[in-house]
Design an enzyme around this catalytic site. Structure first.
Site, PDB file in Angstrom:
ATOM      1  CG  HIS A   1      -0.390   0.399   2.522  1.00 45.23           C
ATOM      2  ND1 HIS A   1      -1.108   1.027   3.515  1.00 45.23           N
ATOM      3  CD2 HIS A   1       0.873   0.226   3.024  1.00 45.23           C
ATOM      4  CE1 HIS A   1      -0.333   1.222   4.571  1.00 45.23           C
ATOM      5  NE2 HIS A   1       0.862   0.754   4.309  1.00 45.23           N
TER       6      HIS A   1
ATOM      7  CG  HIS B   1       3.075  -3.056   6.385  1.00 45.90           C
ATOM      8  ND1 HIS B   1       4.207  -2.665   7.051  1.00 45.90           N
ATOM      9  CD2 HIS B   1       2.511  -1.912   5.920  1.00 45.90           C
ATOM     10  CE1 HIS B   1       4.307  -1.345   7.007  1.00 45.90           C
ATOM     11  NE2 HIS B   1       3.298  -0.853   6.323  1.00 45.90           N
TER      12      HIS B   1
ATOM     13  CG  ASP C   1      -2.320 -13.426   1.198  1.00 43.63           C
ATOM     14  OD1 ASP C   1      -1.408 -12.735   1.675  1.00 43.63           O
ATOM     15  OD2 ASP C   1      -2.183 -14.633   0.915  1.00 43.63           O
ATOM     16  CG  HIS C   2       0.655 -12.651  -1.875  1.00 39.57           C
ATOM     17  ND1 HIS C   2       0.423 -13.279  -0.675  1.00 39.57           N
ATOM     18  CD2 HIS C   2       1.984 -12.834  -2.127  1.00 39.57           C
ATOM     19  CE1 HIS C   2       1.548 -13.835  -0.233  1.00 39.57           C
ATOM     20  NE2 HIS C   2       2.508 -13.573  -1.090  1.00 39.57           N
TER      21      HIS C   2
ATOM     22  CD  GLU D   1       0.649  -0.146   8.839  1.00 42.29           C
ATOM     23  OE1 GLU D   1      -0.042   0.206   7.897  1.00 42.29           O
ATOM     24  OE2 GLU D   1       1.188   0.665   9.623  1.00 42.29           O
TER      25      GLU D   1
ATOM     26  CB  CYS E   1       3.661   5.800   4.863  1.00 44.21           C
ATOM     27  SG  CYS E   1       4.189   5.012   6.378  1.00 44.21           S
TER      28      CYS E   1
ATOM     29  CG  HIS F   1       5.425   0.929   2.371  1.00 44.63           C
ATOM     30  ND1 HIS F   1       4.676   2.040   2.056  1.00 44.63           N
ATOM     31  CD2 HIS F   1       4.983   0.546   3.596  1.00 44.63           C
ATOM     32  CE1 HIS F   1       3.847   2.320   3.039  1.00 44.63           C
ATOM     33  NE2 HIS F   1       4.008   1.427   3.999  1.00 44.63           N
TER      34      HIS F   1
END
Lengths: 143, 143, 143, 143, 143, 143
Positions: free
Chosen positions: C16, C43, C81-82, C128, C35, C41
């Protein structure tokens, strides 16, 4: 006047199964899945016991953690560690050995003794695996 | 309208002892056990500071975590990290260096600054060892 | 009569950024810092979903964790996810991809399905990084 | 005469994808699965850098951890944190952004600087998720 | 014929400082930074002791972990827990209280007793904080 | 030319006991302590499987982790998860259910399949509790 919550963590390793003899194999498997394996499985349980109170002026303690730990070891860990929750634990007799039921019954076992030591039991968290745990506030619903 | 709680985690390593000079050696040992060792012992403390609020429409933030972290580092970590809680920390003067007292006094130090930044301090959790921690809600008793 | 809270943990890895196209580079950098990196980037997010209820007499369960996990995988993990939270997730369209906003929108996605399964969604915690997480109680303020 | 290994842990959060533009969509999906998502995904990476040596007589240190941490922040974390491993990192240009390749290239970046500080780089461990990590000993095969 | 490595984990909480009285304040501060605080600081140390051997045919054990734990508690934990590493520990007298020196001296204390119990000490890992630890193989250099 | 080690983590929950029927109750209790409880106990086991190799030029992979995970689930997790190690696991028949023996037998089960997939099994770490684990290098003794 300044209520603080203190928590003590203890661990125990136990076997159990989720299985109703009054149900068919199929129903047990359907509802409880792998947890119904007849020959048992087991977990490294972690228990967090939270006591609330106002810190004592002399000691700065809500309750002496040595006392809390001793009480938990005597009333809970001795009873459950390296035991079979379905077979070896008198206070789990005739109860489904779910984590939910276990946390409620542990509460009943220790609530009084903690009060005698001057503390007030506020919460128990019982971790069964890294992916699931239960929390119990003595029936209260804080949220 | 949608209150969310955000938490920032920081760490500090400090020495302390639990010892009352107005008590005998025996009483100190009896009440505080190993924690009364005259030459101190220490911990890797972990602190979790929780702020509540409604996410800002522009940023999606309850409070900017950079600001919260900066504030905590300035007001708490600088004061406590690699310090002796009994000797080096002005706001712990004349107070038993218990985790309970420490969490209350940290609250008093940061509550105002967080409000100035637009947040509302909701909870502090202070972890002393893997087996014990304290939580403080500013005196509130959510459960 | 004995309300217990059960929690299921799931994980997802996502990209994100926090960036407002209607703001200058400088303002994005000032408010969102690293950010705001244009190229994203990411998490390893960890989500804890808590359901409250009274344990069923037959099963000892507040809600079957297999059902809860299946529901979460279908409604949340599959979606996130992913993935890129800004680009790939329909329910995050036109919303700042902050953890606060994400936790509120996940709540809205799953609250109804959990009720259909006989549970009551009580809390979502979304982690996070090891240093920050958010918690949401459906707008309630337990403390 | 008494070789000791010291390890410093640092973290960075980054986006990446595993995707070969010279392959079809189908082949990318087949080999890389969800990791080939075009719009990226990301991780909280954790890196452990191990340096070996004999403790200095004056300091008791194999290498000053402040120096090691500063070096790692300058050469590795600054380059990777809140970045896109495929797009933003010069030393990853034209390399598949796998954890294996990343660990080898980090080694090459820091081996010399650590030697200049009097240490000998012995191992790098790079954790991508709680379920997978890579370790690299500079090409050595200790087992 | 089948060498297996077993590891036992124990913990202790201790105070220490890194400070040379034969150096100026400035030099102590420059080299040891915050760790030179005169009034001490402290840590929750975690120690992992690894013993190698061939599992016994009767027990399936390399060494009985009860024996290993008892030995470690008597020789190491009793000596270090809730102590000041600079002042209270005879075997650390006149030695810089660095983690490197501590791990070497712990090795010397327990190597013989483990051999008497039929095990062979293979490695000690000593964790000072979540960001740094040392490992010692008795002077061996496996990599 | 650049050997890298990759590790996959999996989990399973199982019951077992350490008990020799050819020994008296007293001897079982003396040697195995609480682990000899006739009605079993159990653990959340965590297994880390390490494969070594040179990253593939096309993929950057030592071995595809999807393949490694699938192989482990089929050959190890399916066999052990929610099982009784003494009663339900054919490859543990007539073997003391110690963690040492288990890690050796898991190695034998998966070494060949990993080789067929182009990897070389290098190490297995098997964690029984937070306080003890075993490591096995196929009989090699790296230190």
């Amino acid at each position: 006047m300044e209520t603080v919550y203190i928590t003590r963590r203890e661990t125990f390793n136990a076997a159990h199964k989720l299985y109703r003899p009054d149900w068919s194999e199929e129903k047990n498997e359907e509802v409880f899945g792998k947890c119904s394996n007849k020959n048992w499985h087991g977990h490294n349980f972690v228990i967090y016991v939270t006591v609330k109170g106002v810190p004592n002026e002399d000691t700065g303690f809500v309750m002496n953690l040595k006392d809390l730990s001793a009480l938990l070891n005597e009333s809970v860990i001795e009873e459950l560690d390296h035991k079979n929750l379905n077979l070896d634990v008198p206070f789990m007799k005739d109860v489904m050995a779910s984590t939910e039921n276990l946390v409620i019954l542990i509460w009943k076992r220790i609530e009084g003794s903690i009060r005698e030591k001057g503390g007030e039991l506020a919460k128990i968290k019982l971790v069964e695996t890294e992916n699931n745990y239960v929390e119990y506030y003595g029936g209260k619903e804080p949220f």
